[in-house]
Design a protein around this motif. Structure first.
Motif, PDB file in Angstrom:
ATOM      1  N   LEU A  15       6.851  23.248  27.960  1.00  0.00           N
ATOM      2  CA  LEU A  15       7.047  22.682  29.288  1.00  0.00           C
ATOM      3  C   LEU A  15       8.286  23.274  29.937  1.00  0.00           C
ATOM      4  N   TYR A  16       8.093  23.906  31.113  1.00  0.00           N
ATOM      5  CA  TYR A  16       9.241  24.490  31.811  1.00  0.00           C
ATOM      6  C   TYR A  16       8.813  24.826  33.234  1.00  0.00           C
ATOM      7  N   PHE A  17       9.768  25.366  33.971  1.00  0.00           N
ATOM      8  CA  PHE A  17       9.498  25.795  35.339  1.00  0.00           C
ATOM      9  C   PHE A  17       8.838  27.175  35.345  1.00  0.00           C
ATOM     10  N   ASP A  18       8.394  27.590  36.520  1.00  0.00           N
ATOM     11  CA  ASP A  18       7.662  28.852  36.632  1.00  0.00           C
ATOM     12  C   ASP A  18       8.620  30.026  36.864  1.00  0.00           C
ATOM     13  N   PHE A  19       9.538  30.189  35.938  1.00  0.00           N
ATOM     14  CA  PHE A  19      10.411  31.351  35.924  1.00  0.00           C
ATOM     15  C   PHE A  19      10.938  31.508  34.493  1.00  0.00           C
ATOM     16  N   PRO A  20      11.572  32.645  34.172  1.00  0.00           N
ATOM     17  CA  PRO A  20      11.966  32.896  32.775  1.00  0.00           C
ATOM     18  C   PRO A  20      12.947  31.865  32.233  1.00  0.00           C
ATOM     19  N   ASP A  34       2.945  34.922  16.620  1.00  0.00           N
ATOM     20  CA  ASP A  34       1.490  34.749  16.670  1.00  0.00           C
ATOM     21  C   ASP A  34       1.107  33.272  16.601  1.00  0.00           C
ATOM     22  N   VAL A  35       1.851  32.453  17.337  1.00  0.00           N
ATOM     23  CA  VAL A  35       1.569  31.018  17.416  1.00  0.00           C
ATOM     24  C   VAL A  35       0.934  30.729  18.777  1.00  0.00           C
ATOM     25  N   ALA A  36      -0.278  30.203  18.762  1.00  0.00           N
ATOM     26  CA  ALA A  36      -0.952  29.870  20.011  1.00  0.00           C
ATOM     27  C   ALA A  36      -0.202  28.727  20.698  1.00  0.00           C
ATOM     28  N   PHE A  37      -0.055  28.819  22.017  1.00  0.00           N
ATOM     29  CA  PHE A  37       0.614  27.749  22.743  1.00  0.00           C
ATOM     30  C   PHE A  37       0.144  27.723  24.193  1.00  0.00           C
ATOM     31  N   GLU A  38       0.268  26.557  24.793  1.00  0.00           N
ATOM     32  CA  GLU A  38      -0.012  26.413  26.222  1.00  0.00           C
ATOM     33  C   GLU A  38       1.304  26.559  26.966  1.00  0.00           C
ATOM     34  N   ASP A  39       1.361  27.505  27.868  1.00  0.00           N
ATOM     35  CA  ASP A  39       2.575  27.774  28.636  1.00  0.00           C
ATOM     36  C   ASP A  39       2.490  26.987  29.944  1.00  0.00           C
ATOM     37  N   HIS A  40       2.865  25.710  29.870  1.00  0.00           N
ATOM     38  CA  HIS A  40       2.744  24.847  31.053  1.00  0.00           C
ATOM     39  C   HIS A  40       3.965  25.018  31.951  1.00  0.00           C
ATOM     40  N   ARG A  41       3.720  25.424  33.188  1.00  0.00           N
ATOM     41  CA  ARG A  41       4.786  25.630  34.163  1.00  0.00           C
ATOM     42  C   ARG A  41       4.611  24.608  35.282  1.00  0.00           C
ATOM     43  N   PHE A  42       5.664  23.856  35.544  1.00  0.00           N
ATOM     44  CA  PHE A  42       5.575  22.785  36.519  1.00  0.00           C
ATOM     45  C   PHE A  42       5.147  23.315  37.878  1.00  0.00           C
TER      46      PHE A  42
END
Length: 230
Positions: A15-20, A34-42
Motif C-alpha cells: 500500500l502506497y502512493f502512485d510514485f516511487p 520473486d514474491v508475487a504481490f499486489e502493488d496497490h497505489r492510492f
C-alpha cells in the motif's frame, strides 16, 4: 499445489502512493525475490486518509504491506522492517546476510540513507514534521539557505561516506555483500531521485564515480531491469 498449501501461502499487498518514494525499494525487492504481490497505489490522498483513520496502519504511515495467511491479515509498517521481512521470504535471493556481522553492515548502510536525507525530507515535507509554518513567504530566504547547505555540505558528506564503504567492500555492492542486499535496494531508487533533482542538485553524483558505477550496475540487475523495462 494442494488446497492446504495454497491456504498456507501468504499473499502480499503493498500500500502506497502512485510514485516511487519509500515504496520503490520494497517493490523492487519483492520483484527480485520473486514474491508475487499486489502493488496497490492510492487513487488519491483521501484514500490514504481513510485507511489511516481506520486504525489499520500501526503508526499511521505507509508504505505498508498486508500479509494474508491462514485467513488472518497482518499489516506491516516501517520500510526497513518490511524489507527485512521480504528478504526472509526467499533465502535463495540472498537479500539479507545470515552472518550477523555482514547483516549489521547492511543495516548500517540502510540507516545511512535515513541520516543522509533527513534534512532534505524535513525541508521538502514540512507539514509532516511540524514545520508547516515555514511555507510562509517570509521564510523563503531561510529555506533557500537550508537547501544550499544541504546540497553543498550535508548530502555530499554522506555520499562521501557511502562511497568509502562501497570502495572498501570491493564487491561492487554497497555493504560489501557478494550479491545485492536490501541496502542496494534502499539506495538504488534514491540515486534515481538524486539524478532527477530531488535534493535540488541533479549533478550531486558527478563527484562520486564509484557511486555512479554502482548505480548503473544496480539498474542492470535483471529483476530491476525487467521491473522498469519489461
Amino acid at each position: 499445489m494442494t488446497k492446504r498449501e495454497r491456504e498456507d501461502t501468504p499473499t502480499h499487498k503493498l500500500l502506497y502512493f502512485d510514485f516511487p518514494g519509500k515504496a520503490e525499494a520494497i517493490r523492487l525487492a519483492l520483484t527480485h525475490a520473486d514474491v508475487a504481490f499486489e502493488d496497490h497505489r492510492f487513487a488519491d490522498r483521501a484514500e490514504f486518509q481513510a485507511l489511516k483513520a481506520s486504525g489499520r496502519l500501526q503508526f499511521g504511515q505507509v508504505p505498508a504491506l498486508e500479509v494474508e495467511s491462514n485467513g488472518k491479515t497482518v499489516v506491516l509498517t516501517q520500510s526497513a522492517a518490511i524489507l527485512r521481512y521480504v528478504a526472509k521470504l526467499n533465502d535463495s535471493a540472498n537479500l539479507y546476510p545470515a552472518d550477523p556481522l555482514l547483516a549489521a553492515r547492511v543495516d548500517a548502510v540502510c540507516d545511512l540513507e535515513a541520516d543522509a536525507f533527513v534534512g532534505v525530507r524535513v525541508s521538502k515535507y514540512k507539514e509532516r514534521f511540524g514545520f508547516g509554518f515555514l511555507n510562509e513567504d517570509k521564510y523563503a530566504g531561510e529555506l533557500a539557505g537550508v537547501a544550499e547547505a544541504l546540497n553543498k555540505d550535508v548530502v555530499p558528506r554522506h555520499l562521501t561516506n557511502l562511497a568509502k564503504v562501497l570502495e572498501a567492500g570491493k564487491t561492487g555492492w554497497l555493504a560489501g555483500t557478494p550479491e545485492p542486499s536490501i541496502a542496494d535496494f534502499v539506495w538504488g531508487p534514491v540515486l534515481d531521485s538524486i539524478n532527477n533533482g530531488w535534493t535540488g542538485d541533479a549533478n550531486a553524483l558527478t563527484a562520486f564515480p564509484s557511486l555512479r558505477t554502482f548505480h548503473a550496475r544496480f539498474r542492470e540487475i535483471p529483476s530491476v531491469k525487467a521491473y522498469y523495462y519489461a
